[in-house]
Design an enzyme around this catalytic site. Structure first.
Site, mmCIF file in Angstrom:
data_model
loop_
_atom_site.group_PDB
_atom_site.id
_atom_site.type_symbol
_atom_site.label_atom_id
_atom_site.label_comp_id
_atom_site.label_asym_id
_atom_site.label_seq_id
_atom_site.Cartn_x
_atom_site.Cartn_y
_atom_site.Cartn_z
ATOM 1 N N ASP A 2 -29.199 -31.255 -43.452
ATOM 2 C CA ASP A 2 -29.387 -31.265 -44.895
ATOM 3 C C ASP A 2 -30.869 -31.178 -45.273
ATOM 4 O OD1 ASP A 2 -28.380 -31.244 -47.385
ATOM 5 O OD2 ASP A 2 -27.602 -33.285 -47.354
ATOM 6 N N HIS A 19 -33.920 -22.164 -45.381
ATOM 7 C CA HIS A 19 -32.869 -21.922 -44.381
ATOM 8 C C HIS A 19 -33.476 -21.297 -43.122
ATOM 9 C CE1 HIS A 19 -29.846 -23.272 -47.074
ATOM 10 N NE2 HIS A 19 -29.918 -22.254 -47.904
ATOM 11 N N LEU A 113 -25.187 -26.905 -21.639
ATOM 12 C CA LEU A 113 -24.988 -27.541 -22.952
ATOM 13 C C LEU A 113 -23.873 -26.816 -23.697
ATOM 14 C CD1 LEU A 113 -26.063 -29.398 -25.362
ATOM 15 C CD2 LEU A 113 -27.372 -27.390 -26.066
#
Ligand code: FPP
Length: 222
Positions: A2, A19, A113
């Site tokens: 956020d 962004h 991962l």
């Protein structure tokens, strides 16, 4: 993740650049997760509610997902990252869907991962879908109602091969779950930090991990 918008505003930049800076923070987080031996990292990139944003911002985000994969996929693959996506991908453009599926296929055998990206994802929707799938099995006579246990239900969720969430990190000062992995977060440790997502780096990630290791997890026991 956020605070991209607020970060941009604070820096007198367009939201789009917030962004874009957010993508750099994603890259740092993936690197930091690998460095710290974390096996699964999930990021909430686009919620089922994010369609309510102006069309221009939605398109920008979709383009950004495409471009990021285009630019980063090889490096992620080399680093041993297995990519997967959760959420309903069907409203995304065919071009983007193909890119996502190709990334999943390319990286499917990697095991350093698990990097899960939630796109057009909603936790409630995921639970409703699981219920529908189980109901269909019951109707087909393949499943008894009494066989619907917590572990059987979990298998009907999209990330059933991955462990429950240990730690949730939310940036930018909001203290909400916002429909993210609501089943999987049942016993997760929650960590809220004021910094905006583009400012979230290795130092902040490692501070969150240190806090996690300090906490005593009892899972309802004593
Ligand atoms: C929330 O900040 C952020 C988003 C809705 C988009 C997150 C997406 C990225 C960081 C790109 C990730 C890319 C990949 C490939 C994983 P906000 O816009 O709600 O910020 P605000 O609350 O300050 O307005």
């Amino acid at each position: 993740m956020d605070g991209n918008g607020r970060w941009a505003e604070r820096n007198r930049l367009a939201r789009a650049l917030g962004h874009r800076a957010g993508v750099k923070a994603v890259k740092r987080s993936v690197e930091c997760a690998i460095k710290n031996g974390i096996k699964v990292l999930t990021v909430y990139a686009f919620s089922t509610e994010n369609w309510k944003r102006p069309q221009e911002e939605v398109s920008y985000l979709m383009d950004l997902f495409y471009q990021t994969l285009e630019g980063q996929l090889k490096a992620l693959h080399r680093a041993g990252v297995r990519l997967s996506f959760i959420g309903d991908l069907s409203p995304l453009s065919v071009k983007l869907q193909e890119k996502l599926f190709a990334a999943v296929e390319l990286t499917q055998d990697n095991d350093v991962l698990d990097f899960v990206v939630a796109i057009n994802y909603g936790g409630r929707q995921e639970i409703v879908n699981a219920c529908k799938n189980l109901a269909e099995e019951v109707i087909a006579g393949d499943l008894e109602i009494d066989e619907i246990t917590e572990s059987r239900f979990e298998k009907a969720l999209t990330m059933s091969d991955l462990p429950p969430v240990d730690l949730l990190i939310r940036t930018s000062g909001e203290q909400r779950i916002s429909n993210f992995l609501i089943w999987q977060l049942a016993y997760a440790e929650l960590y809220f930090i004021d910094c905006h997502w583009p400012d979230f780096g290795e130092k902040e990630f490692e501070a969150a991990l240190a806090e996690f290791y300090r906490r005593e997890r009892r899972f309802g026991g004593r």
